[in-house]
Design a protein around this motif. Structure first.
Motif, PDB file in Angstrom:
ATOM      1  N   ALA A  44       0.622  -1.180   0.047  1.00 36.85           N
ATOM      2  CA  ALA A  44       0.072   0.051  -0.076  1.00 36.85           C
ATOM      3  C   ALA A  44       0.749   1.242   0.041  1.00 36.85           C
ATOM      4  CB  ALA A  44      -0.890   0.045   1.250  1.00 36.85           C
ATOM      5  N   GLN A  45       2.193   1.234   0.542  1.00 35.38           N
ATOM      6  CA  GLN A  45       3.078   2.538   0.654  1.00 35.38           C
ATOM      7  C   GLN A  45       3.628   2.829  -0.642  1.00 35.38           C
ATOM      8  OE1 GLN A  45       2.977   4.144   3.626  1.00 35.38           O
ATOM      9  NE2 GLN A  45       4.238   5.581   2.906  1.00 35.38           N
ATOM     10  N   TYR A  46       3.879   1.696  -1.567  1.00 29.45           N
ATOM     11  CA  TYR A  46       4.642   1.911  -2.815  1.00 29.45           C
ATOM     12  C   TYR A  46       4.068   1.443  -3.849  1.00 29.45           C
ATOM     13  CZ  TYR A  46       8.185   2.747   0.632  1.00 29.45           C
ATOM     14  OH  TYR A  46       9.155   3.528   1.863  1.00 29.45           O
ATOM     15  N   HIS A  47       3.059   0.618  -3.964  1.00 31.89           N
ATOM     16  CA  HIS A  47       2.519   0.120  -5.345  1.00 31.89           C
ATOM     17  C   HIS A  47       1.392   1.129  -5.703  1.00 31.89           C
ATOM     18  CE1 HIS A  47       1.378  -2.670  -8.559  1.00 31.89           C
ATOM     19  NE2 HIS A  47       2.247  -3.405  -8.090  1.00 31.89           N
ATOM     20  N   TYR A  48       1.568   1.565  -6.985  1.00 30.25           N
ATOM     21  CA  TYR A  48       0.365   2.062  -7.355  1.00 30.25           C
ATOM     22  C   TYR A  48      -1.104   1.782  -7.334  1.00 30.25           C
ATOM     23  CZ  TYR A  48       1.432  -0.134 -12.062  1.00 30.25           C
ATOM     24  OH  TYR A  48       1.625  -1.043 -12.876  1.00 30.25           O
ATOM     25  N   ASP A  49      -1.007   0.147  -7.468  1.00 23.73           N
ATOM     26  CA  ASP A  49      -2.383  -0.604  -7.305  1.00 23.73           C
ATOM     27  C   ASP A  49      -2.591  -1.079  -6.048  1.00 23.73           C
ATOM     28  OD1 ASP A  49      -2.781  -0.718 -10.059  1.00 23.73           O
ATOM     29  OD2 ASP A  49      -1.760  -2.632 -10.262  1.00 23.73           O
ATOM     30  N   GLY A  50      -1.927  -0.226  -5.205  1.00 22.22           N
ATOM     31  CA  GLY A  50      -2.423  -0.536  -3.492  1.00 22.22           C
ATOM     32  C   GLY A  50      -3.113   0.581  -3.147  1.00 22.22           C
ATOM     33  N   ILE A  51      -3.235   1.709  -3.803  1.00 19.19           N
ATOM     34  CA  ILE A  51      -3.757   2.916  -3.506  1.00 19.19           C
ATOM     35  C   ILE A  51      -4.903   3.440  -4.643  1.00 19.19           C
ATOM     36  CG2 ILE A  51      -2.112   3.770  -1.759  1.00 19.19           C
ATOM     37  CD1 ILE A  51      -0.926   5.542  -4.122  1.00 19.19           C
ATOM     38  N   ARG A  52      -5.754   4.437  -4.155  1.00 15.11           N
ATOM     39  CA  ARG A  52      -6.641   4.928  -5.101  1.00 15.11           C
ATOM     40  C   ARG A  52      -6.862   6.149  -4.988  1.00 15.11           C
ATOM     41  NH1 ARG A  52     -12.398   2.063  -5.043  1.00 15.11           N
ATOM     42  NH2 ARG A  52     -12.279   2.855  -2.998  1.00 15.11           N
ATOM     43  N   ARG A  53      -6.784   7.154  -6.104  1.00 13.84           N
ATOM     44  CA  ARG A  53      -7.034   8.679  -6.005  1.00 13.84           C
ATOM     45  C   ARG A  53      -8.665   8.896  -5.635  1.00 13.84           C
ATOM     46  NH1 ARG A  53      -4.172  12.670 -10.274  1.00 13.84           N
ATOM     47  NH2 ARG A  53      -4.751  14.414  -8.965  1.00 13.84           N
ATOM     48  N   THR A  54      -9.114   9.409  -4.674  1.00 11.67           N
ATOM     49  CA  THR A  54     -10.351   9.596  -4.382  1.00 11.67           C
ATOM     50  C   THR A  54     -10.552  11.032  -3.552  1.00 11.67           C
ATOM     51  OG1 THR A  54     -12.249   8.736  -3.250  1.00 11.67           O
ATOM     52  CG2 THR A  54      -9.965   8.582  -1.769  1.00 11.67           C
ATOM     53  N   TYR A  55     -11.907  11.356  -3.355  1.00 12.62           N
ATOM     54  CA  TYR A  55     -12.187  12.842  -2.645  1.00 12.62           C
ATOM     55  C   TYR A  55     -12.760  12.482  -1.389  1.00 12.62           C
ATOM     56  CZ  TYR A  55     -10.994  14.263  -7.582  1.00 12.62           C
ATOM     57  OH  TYR A  55     -10.372  14.399  -8.667  1.00 12.62           O
ATOM     58  N   LEU A  56     -12.760  13.240  -0.435  1.00 13.05           N
ATOM     59  CA  LEU A  56     -13.321  13.452   0.781  1.00 13.05           C
ATOM     60  C   LEU A  56     -14.034  14.416   1.015  1.00 13.05           C
ATOM     61  CD1 LEU A  56     -10.521  11.848   3.162  1.00 13.05           C
ATOM     62  CD2 LEU A  56     -12.340  10.519   2.012  1.00 13.05           C
ATOM     63  N   LYS A  57     -15.355  14.325   1.761  1.00 11.74           N
ATOM     64  CA  LYS A  57     -16.216  15.581   1.834  1.00 11.74           C
ATOM     65  C   LYS A  57     -16.325  15.868   3.111  1.00 11.74           C
ATOM     66  CE  LYS A  57     -20.571  15.042   1.362  1.00 11.74           C
ATOM     67  NZ  LYS A  57     -21.990  14.999   0.727  1.00 11.74           N
ATOM     68  N   TYR A  58     -16.040  17.256   3.900  1.00  2.98           N
ATOM     69  CA  TYR A  58     -16.254  17.528   5.293  1.00  2.98           C
ATOM     70  C   TYR A  58     -17.029  18.686   5.162  1.00  2.98           C
ATOM     71  CZ  TYR A  58     -12.619  14.189   6.629  1.00  2.98           C
ATOM     72  OH  TYR A  58     -11.680  13.236   6.937  1.00  2.98           O
ATOM     73  N   LYS A  59     -18.251  18.649   6.028  1.00  3.18           N
ATOM     74  CA  LYS A  59     -18.857  19.896   6.362  1.00  3.18           C
ATOM     75  C   LYS A  59     -18.647  20.408   7.794  1.00  3.18           C
ATOM     76  CE  LYS A  59     -23.912  20.925   6.708  1.00  3.18           C
ATOM     77  NZ  LYS A  59     -25.290  20.416   6.642  1.00  3.18           N
ATOM     78  N   LEU A  60     -18.321  21.754   7.525  1.00  6.11           N
ATOM     79  CA  LEU A  60     -17.953  22.500   9.101  1.00  6.11           C
ATOM     80  C   LEU A  60     -19.144  22.471   9.791  1.00  6.11           C
ATOM     81  CD1 LEU A  60     -15.742  23.574  10.305  1.00  6.11           C
ATOM     82  CD2 LEU A  60     -16.276  25.977   9.077  1.00  6.11           C
TER      83      LEU A  60
END
Length: 246
Positions: A44-60
């Motif tokens: 997960a730390q070094y392999h590009y298939d171990g992670i995913r580009r994503t988005y997080l939403k936070y409401k104040l």
């Protein structure tokens, strides 16, 4: 199982690679579980298939003047960016972009959009120079995203912050991770290293039939395998750090 899809099937696959059941692999189940955890962490730390580009939403929901950070999930490994705070979505009669669309872009068939695109790029550049981006600070070990801004004025209660980040894949959900060719080879090498380390404690001991254990050789071969695999990982499968930092 040639195509492992769980921790247990991955464990048995690696043990068969080392010779089980023809050869007894001298390592406890707890040691093997630790090696699988180590392999998944490295993957997960070094392999590009171990992670995913994503988005997080936070409401104040409320503003605390002593708190200038957000708590992010433990699976987040890097923060790329947050979407800029601006009033781009609130066009009014006196907005430059509104006037451009009203007077210069009323008909796509008779007007070129090149000038419109150039003007928007220029306005975005001015926004970048005059307003600037919010500095971010993040360390995956404390799971806190610090945003250096004037929270009380730059963001109102009820507004959302959208965070662009890289997040670890959960193998229990995305079970195809266990069948990754690199992960299978890496787990096998870690098992071999553990096996050799255990046997090396009995070097020189003669077993029944005159057989002598040679754990040091197994350990040395495993270290060589791991060195090659980790070099392959860093040169072939690792994402550019500049991409992950943002």
């Amino acid at each position: 199982m040639a195509n492992p899809n769980t921790r247990e099937t991955l464990k048995q696959y690696a043990l068969r690679n080392l010779g089980k059941p023809v050869i007894e692999i001298n390592a406890s189940d707890e040691q093997l579980e630790d090696r699988i955890d180590e392999a998944l962490q490295y993957y997960a730390q070094y392999h590009y298939d171990g992670i995913r580009r994503t988005y997080l939403k936070y409401k104040l929901t409320a503003w605390n003047e002593d708190k200038n950070y957000l708590i992010v999930p433990e699976s987040v490994v890097s923060i790329i960016n947050i979407f800029p705070f601006s009033n781009k979505g609130n066009l009014n009669l006196f907005d430059v972009r509104y006037q451009l669309r009203l007077n210069d872009l009323y008909d796509f068939s008779s007007t070129s959009i090149i000038n419109y695109d150039v003007v928007l790029r220029h306005l975005d550049f001015l926004d970048h120079i005059l307003v600037g981006e919010k500095p971010l600070r993040f360390n995956q070990h404390d799971n806190r995203l610090y945003i250096d801004m004037d929270w009380s004025n730059d963001l109102s209660v009820g507004e959302y912050i959208i965070i662009e980040c890289y997040r670890k894949l959960d193998p229990s959900t995305h079970t195809d991770v266990f069948n990754d060719i690199f992960l299978k080879r890496y787990v096998t090498a870690l098992f071999k290293k553990q096996w050799g380390a255990n046997l090396s404690k009995f070097n020189g001991v003669t077993m029944l039939g005159g057989v002598q254990l040679n754990g040091q050789q197994i350990y040395s071969e495993a270290l060589s395998d791991l060195e090659k695999l980790e070099a392959e990982m860093r040169t072939t499968y690792e994402l550019n750090p500049a991409i992950m930092i943002g």
